[in-house]
Every structure is written in C-alpha cells, then in structure tokens.
Write a protein that holds these residues in place. Structure first.
Motif, PDB file in Angstrom:
ATOM      1  N   TYR A  52      33.350  31.740  55.665  1.00  0.00           N
ATOM      2  CA  TYR A  52      34.605  31.796  54.395  1.00  0.00           C
ATOM      3  C   TYR A  52      34.398  30.646  53.524  1.00  0.00           C
ATOM      4  N   PRO A  53      35.169  30.815  52.463  1.00  0.00           N
ATOM      5  CA  PRO A  53      35.034  29.780  51.301  1.00  0.00           C
ATOM      6  C   PRO A  53      34.919  28.510  51.677  1.00  0.00           C
ATOM      7  N   THR A  95      28.659  35.212  35.207  1.00  0.00           N
ATOM      8  CA  THR A  95      29.421  35.550  36.501  1.00  0.00           C
ATOM      9  C   THR A  95      31.066  35.661  36.135  1.00  0.00           C
ATOM     10  N   ILE A  96      31.483  34.729  35.240  1.00  0.00           N
ATOM     11  CA  ILE A  96      32.986  34.619  35.010  1.00  0.00           C
ATOM     12  C   ILE A  96      33.314  35.840  34.231  1.00  0.00           C
ATOM     13  N   SER A 115      33.651  38.483  43.173  1.00  0.00           N
ATOM     14  CA  SER A 115      34.958  37.676  43.860  1.00  0.00           C
ATOM     15  C   SER A 115      35.389  36.617  42.934  1.00  0.00           C
ATOM     16  N   LEU A 116      36.709  36.418  43.048  1.00  0.00           N
ATOM     17  CA  LEU A 116      37.444  35.483  42.284  1.00  0.00           C
ATOM     18  C   LEU A 116      37.106  33.980  42.736  1.00  0.00           C
ATOM     19  N   PHE A 117      36.529  33.967  44.205  1.00  0.00           N
ATOM     20  CA  PHE A 117      35.855  32.656  44.630  1.00  0.00           C
ATOM     21  C   PHE A 117      34.887  32.493  43.860  1.00  0.00           C
ATOM     22  N   GLU A 118      33.806  33.226  43.782  1.00  0.00           N
ATOM     23  CA  GLU A 118      32.545  33.180  42.796  1.00  0.00           C
ATOM     24  C   GLU A 118      32.679  32.735  41.355  1.00  0.00           C
ATOM     25  N   ARG A 119      33.792  33.369  40.805  1.00  0.00           N
ATOM     26  CA  ARG A 119      34.057  33.009  39.570  1.00  0.00           C
ATOM     27  C   ARG A 119      34.658  31.748  39.266  1.00  0.00           C
TER      28      ARG A 119
END
Length: 225
Positions: free
Chosen positions: A97-98, A164-165, A170-174
């Motif tokens: 998980y994040p 990436t942005i 995923s929102l987490f990666e951005r």
C-alpha cells in the motif's frame, strides 16, 4: 539473547497494548486489507522500534508478515549497510500500500549508498504498483535533505515527474511526482526558476490544459513565499 521469533512475540505484545480498533476498522473500510492491522499510530510504532536493536534477520521476518505495523517496523529496523540492491528491489515490488512505500522510501531507500542507481532501476518499473512512485518519493527525500545529486539524474527526475503529472497514472504516483518537484524547487531560487521554466514549456505545448497553469501558480506562490 532473544531469538528473532521471541523478539517478534514481544513486539506483537507491545502492538496489542497500543492497539486502536477504531483506526484499524477505518483502514479496512478504506481498502487496507492486511491479515493483521493493530491500527497503531506511526509515532507509537517509532517508539516501539527504538526499543529494539536493528537487525537484518528481524527486519526480514517483520517484512514477511502480512501486518501493517510489522512492515513499518521492518523499514525502521533494517540496517542500511546490510540491505543490498536486490533486496531493496524486492521490497519495492512487494510493498502492498502507499503508506508502506512512503515509509520504505523515507527510512531506507533514500539513505542507501546506491540510491541513484536504484532510482534509474525503478523509473522503468511500470509493472510494479509503486515502482515509479518510489523513485519520486526517494528523490523527494534527497531533495528535502539537500543531499548531493548528480545533475543528469536531477534533470531525469524533473522530466519524468512532469511527464507523470500529465499522464493518467494513479493519483498517488502523480502526487509523489509533485512532491519530488516541490522539494527540488524549495532548495534555492535558481532551482525554483528552472522548475517553473520546465512547467511553462508544458503550458505552451498544451495551453488548453488548466493542470499546467494551476501547477505553475501553485509552485510560484510557494517558492515566492
């Protein structure tokens, strides 16, 4: 001397005493499906970690358990000098998980002597849930602590983060990518200007996307204050 299993039993008892059932239940409702989750807060986990000697055998046993708190403790108790790159890559791949990848990046990955080599290795791991996010979080920690970084890797980080942005990952990666850029720009005015110029290039290429203008204004406000 305590065996590894005896130490783990002692840690489990400490976690039971600090258990927060409401927090654990809330985490489950949000999709954190560990086999075991005590709902113990991060500060309390750190206190428990301080009561035990760092040990590779202990950290590996803790990491292998499907338990939130034990995995976090593994990132706190794994000695840096006994954590070769293949093991780092395995932990990144296995992070469930994040929260775990964030703490793994903070406690271990960013501090490793081969951290830059590790970044290059995981930028391409789009097949891992948090491979690229780990690269950005690792770099964010290094920017935040003002540790020296090779210029080519800095430029690569900026380019990868901006790409990436603007993507549909995923929102987490951005968010991890934004975090890396934010800490880079905070270091000094020249770096802030360099970053803003990079964002401005995306504004020129994609003027219809408000994302870039919002990012530019957000960064400029922060760097100017």
């Amino acid at each position: 001397m305590e065996t590894t299993q005896e130490t783990i039993r002692s840690i489990r008892n400490q976690l039971r005493l600090a258990m927060n059932g409401v927090t654990a239940s809330s985490m489950r409702e949000k999709g954190l499906r560990y086999k075991l989750n005590f709902g113990v807060s991060y500060p309390e986990i750190k206190v428990i970690a301080q009561q035990h000697e760092p040990s590779t055998s202990l950290a590996h046993a803790l990491w292998a358990a499907d338990c939130r708190e034990l995995k976090i403790l593994a990132t706190l108790l794994q000695p840096l000098q006994e954590f070769p790159m293949p093991e780092a890559l395995r932990w990144i791949e296995e992070a469930p998980y994040p929260e775990i990848i964030e703490l793994l990046s903070k406690h271990l990955l960013s501090r490793l002597p081969y951290a830059e080599e590790l970044v290059n290795a995981i930028y391409t791991r789009t097949d891992w849930p948090y491979g690229r996010a780990a690269a950005f979080l690792l770099q964010a920690e290094r920017f935040k602590n003002r540790w020296p970084l090779a210029a080519p890797l800095i430029e690569q980080t900026i380019a990868e983060a901006l790409k990436t942005i603007g993507s549909d990952v995923s929102l987490f990666e951005r968010r991890a990518a934004v975090q890396a850029l934010r800490f880079y720009g905070r270091q000094d005015p020249q770096q802030a200007t360099h970053l803003l110029e990079g964002v401005n290039q995306y504004i020129k290429r994609q003027p219809e996307r408000l994302l870039w203008k919002d990012l530019y204004n957000d960064f400029k406000f922060e760097f100017d204050n």
